[in-house]
Design a protein around this motif. Structure first.
Motif: not given
Lengths: 514, 338
Positions: A108, A110, B80-81, B207-211, B213, B278-279
């Motif tokens: 990932l 970020n 999560t986008r 944050y991982a999911t949003g960046a 998936e 993710g940000r």
């Protein structure tokens, strides 16, 4: 150090009788009508590094996905250390002792290196909350153990070089202490793979099995005693690598070595044909330095393994990617293609890779899809002249052999083959003089392929030119006059005439040309 | 992945370290919103005599709190986008629920808060379940749930009304002990809860999911559960926002939540949270809500007609987004050179 890796002294030979780490038999997986793997069987012994060899689309990545718990096979059985193995999720695969370093990397960007290494469960401190300092400490210890002390665990992954990202991906998989380690093109971004070889030596000495997928045959020979060759989704043969030559392996990957090469190719040498489309020392994106020329009336192929820069080469010709250096010439004149409209004006007809997202408008009718780029020509005072539109579409549909009953249907309802015919018809209608086709027969049936070949041949016979990339080498050999092989963003070689054979192309594409 | 520019061997350079704090601050959206807030405060103090008095500050905080809570919730989904449009419906629904079913005194207020939280969580759970497990598009689905909530709201109360207790109207919007505004305490508690949640596996997984998936799934993050929890927590925040809105307006209004729809996303954008997922974070969004409210006050104090409010809010937003992009470029340029 490296000598201990010599195939003859692989620990596997001394433990031939022990339980196999992995036994895969008769695995098949289809996505709808597309068969990804038909029948794959092989086994891995303790401490063995087993190679999986095959062309693009032979089914290697599906095997990786099955082993990693991302897709479940339709049929076939898997055993891991003698136990039935059917992981439903990536976590289940990991818990069972299989860990994978993915080709497309599963880091990932970020998150920090430490957070990535700890996923999905971070180190916890007081009150059960994530402790950044503990996570970093553990990550730093892990990085030091694997010789990556130059990476600070607090750095965000997006700041790392591609090579370091790949090392972290591999290290994360290894650090889980798996029974079976799956490495999918682990050295694609590593300029010095010795780091990986040392790790592999360490873990195989402890009895871990490794499935090693790489298109670099020299690496495979150095690491592996046995390898299984995949072709069209089937495991063709498991060979002892010491006993076979490179050429023989390439033949196994490709199939019948002496496939009748090319049918209806004009024998006239075309080198003398006037230049239609050419690039010189082109660079940009992942393209480092590519020069090639397509003459008038000529079909030139581009062959390459996945991700060698061919995509950016075609996108530059379509005005979708910015060229940072070099020159594109059309009919001998240098042009600047800074957007798709420039490319269209210069006479380039581009058929993109992703038909559904880049090519067609799924919600519109087939005929509308075909006439979109030339609505200006078909309209009078800004209003579309329906009679002229219909006539133009009918004529074009005849050329690409598409039944007229499809024209009024939404294009999304058509088969992939007919969609592709419509797309090529549209490019031809727009008055393009140079076809730039990126994998034009991807996912279409045999009959449509033949039609597409005919359309391309007719097009060049009438004075056009065509540059075609295809993942199917057999198709290129059948279709093109010359084939340029791209490797790591550069031209690895050109094959023409008697040299235009699959083993030759495979060797060039894998960087064994010289 | 296709950027060969970064393939240089890093072994040759010294240890790659995290960016220094000043660079991280540049690329962090919260810095920008704090700067904008500071500028607005200075203008406000210069143009209105009693700007920094306790009662005016309390007023601003009270006006901002419902939007700040709603924006905090929306941020969880944006990270999560996803997009959660149900905020407008849930705020209206809980506003009316609290006005109709909230009782008297502190216990009555507690009962109202419980109802609001339960209703918000229920809507969030439905949204989250359908988005995460059925793979429905978040915008389409939450638009539908917003409309459903608005409809239910009208069934409960079809015209402004209800009965809001004095405790809610006065005590919850007052200063505790005459000093600390209750709204500030609630906002700080909400932020503290976020800080704690951020330090759970869910927080990292969010944050991982949003960046990315797919990569998060491969890394073992329970992506579906992470999303479900995000939508539920977002619903809880909207419920609290509706509850505080009731306290502030001391009435139930069936369309009270409508202005929240766009303002929530404005506050999130102002706060530097990326709609690509993710940000960003909750702090920026809450400050963004405060900024939007303060901007109205500043326009009023400087004598600008209230008709211009929308124009100024939009301009400030554009400025914040542009500045964020510029700062991010500067930040990443330093990175490439390092």
């Amino acid at each position: 150090m490296a000598d201990a890796l010599a195939p003859s002294s692989a620990p596997a030979s001394s433990r031939a009788g022990a339980t196999k780490i992995l036994d895969m038999s008769g695995i098949a997986k289809s996505y709808g009508a597309t068969v990804a793997v038909r029948r794959v069987s092989f086994d891995i012994e303790p401490g063995e590094i087993h190679a999986l060899l095959g062309e693009n689309g032979a089914g290697k990545s599906t095997v990786v996905k099955v082993l990693s718990g991302i897709v479940a096979p339709d049929t076939g059985t898997l055993t891991l250390d003698g136990q039935p193995y059917a992981p439903a999720t990536p976590m289940a695969a990991r818990a069972a002792g299989v860990s994978t370093a993915f080709q497309e990397l599963s880091l990932l960007p970020n998150l920090s290196v430490a957070e990535n290494l700890m996923l999905p469960r971070q180190a916890k401190g007081a009150a059960g909350l994530v402790s950044v300092s503990q996570s970093r400490e553990r990550a730093a210890a892990m990085l030091a153990e694997y010789g990556l002390g130059h990476i600070h665990p607090g750095v965000q992954v997006h700041a790392l070089s591609l090579a370091d990202k790949q090392r972290i991906e591999i290290m994360r998989a290894v650090a889980r202490k798996p029974r079976l380690l799956v490495l999918d093109e682990p050295t694609a971004a590593l300029s010095d793979p010795q780091w990986l070889f040392d790790i592999l030596e360490r873990i195989t000495a402890a009895g871990t099995g490794v499935l090693y997928i790489s298109h670099r045959l020299s690496e495979v020979r150095r690491l592996c005693r046995r390898g299984t060759v995949l072709r069209n989704g089937e495991s063709i043969e498991t060979v002892s690598l010491a006993g076979v030559e490179d050429a023989q392996i390439f033949k196994l990957m490709v199939g019948s070595a002496a496939r009748d090469s090319h049918a209806a190719r004009s024998s006239a040498p075309k080198d003398t044909a006037p230049e239609a489309l050419a690039v010189t020392k082109l660079a940009g994106g992942t393209v480092q330095d590519i020069s090639l020329r397509v003459g008038k009336g000529e079909i030139v192929g581009v062959a390459a393994l996945e991700g060698q820069g061919q995509r950016d080469l075609f996108r530059m010709l379509a005005g979708l990617t910015h060229a940072s250096a070099g020159e594109i010439r059309i009919d001998g004149k240098p042009v600047r293609l800074s957007n798709p409209a420039d490319a269209a004006k210069a006479g380039i007809g581009f058929v993109p890779e992703e038909r559904k997202t880049e090519g067609i408008f799924l919600g519109l009718q087939t005929d509308t899809n075909m006439t979109l780029p030339l609505l200006g020509k078909l309209s009078r005072f800004g209003v579309i002249d329906r009679t002229r539109e219909t006539a133009a579409v009918l004529e074009e549909a005849g050329r690409v052999d598409m039944a007229s009953r499809y024209l009024k249907l939404r294009i999304g309802a058509l088969s992939g083959g007919n969609q592709q015919k419509a797309l090529i018809g549209r490019v031809l209608m727009s008055g393009a003089r140079h076809l730039v086709l990126f994998d034009p027969t991807r996912g279409v049936d045999v009959g449509t392929k033949a039609v597409i070949y005919d359309v391309i041949r007719q097009f060049v016979a009438q004075g056009g030119s065509a540059l075609v990339y295809s993942t199917e080498l057999a198709e290129l050999i059948h279709l093109v006059d010359r084939c340029v092989v791209v490797y790591r963003g550069k031209v690895a070689g050109v094959a023409a005439g008697d040299d235009l054979t699959e083993p030759r192309l495979v060797a060039l594409a894998a960087g064994h040309g010289a | 992945m296709n950027h060969p520019a970064s393939t240089s061997m890093s072994t040759s350079s010294a240890q790659l370290r995290p960016q220094p704090w000043y660079r991280r601050m540049l690329s962090d959206g919260t810095t920008i919103i704090v700067a904008i807030l500071a500028v607005l405060t200075v203008i406000f103090a210069a143009t209105q005599a009693d700007a920094l008095s306790g009662s005016v500050l309390n007023d601003i905080l009270n006006n901002s709190l419902p939007l700040a809570l709603a924006a905090a919730g929306g941020t969880l989904v944006v990270l999560t986008r996803g997009f959660d449009l149900s905020v407008a419906g849930v705020v209206s629904l809980t506003n009316v629920l609290v006005a109709v079913y909230g009782g008297d005194g502190p216990w009555g207020a507690l009962q109202g808060a419980a109802i609001a939280i339960a209703a918000g969580a229920a809507v969030g759970a439905i949204n989250g379940y359908l988005v995460a497990y059925w793979n429905l598009q978040s915008i389409a689905l939450t638009l539908a749930s917003m409309i459903v909530c608005s409809g239910v709201t009208l069934l409960i109360l079809d015209a402004p009304g209800g009965n809001v207790s004095d405790f809610m109207t006065y005590t919850l919007t007052d200063r505790i002990g005459g000093v600390v505004p209750a709204a500030l305490v609630i906002a700080v508690v909400a932020y503290a809860l976020w800080r704690i949640l951020r330090r759970t596996d869910w927080g990292v997984g969010l944050y991982a999911t949003g960046a990315d998936e797919a990569a998060a799934t491969l890394a073992g993050v329970p992506v579906k559960r992470v999303k479900l929890i995000s939508y539920v927590l977002a619903g809880v925040c909207y419920g609290l926002a509706g509850f505080m809105l009731t306290a502030q307006t001391s009435t139930g209004t069936p369309n009270a939540g409508d202005p929240f729809l766009l303002l929530v996303f404005a506050a999130i954008a102002l706060g530097g949270t990326s709609f690509a997922g993710g940000r960003g974070g909750v702090a920026g969004s809450m400050l963004g809500a405060l900024t939007l409210t303060l901007l109205q006050k500043v326009l009023f104090s400087t004598g600008v007609s209230s008709f211009y409010t929308g124009i100024f809010q939009g301009v400030v937003m554009i400025a914040a987004v542009v500045v964020a992009v510029v700062f991010a470029r500067i930040g990443s340029r330093g990175e490439a050179l390092a």
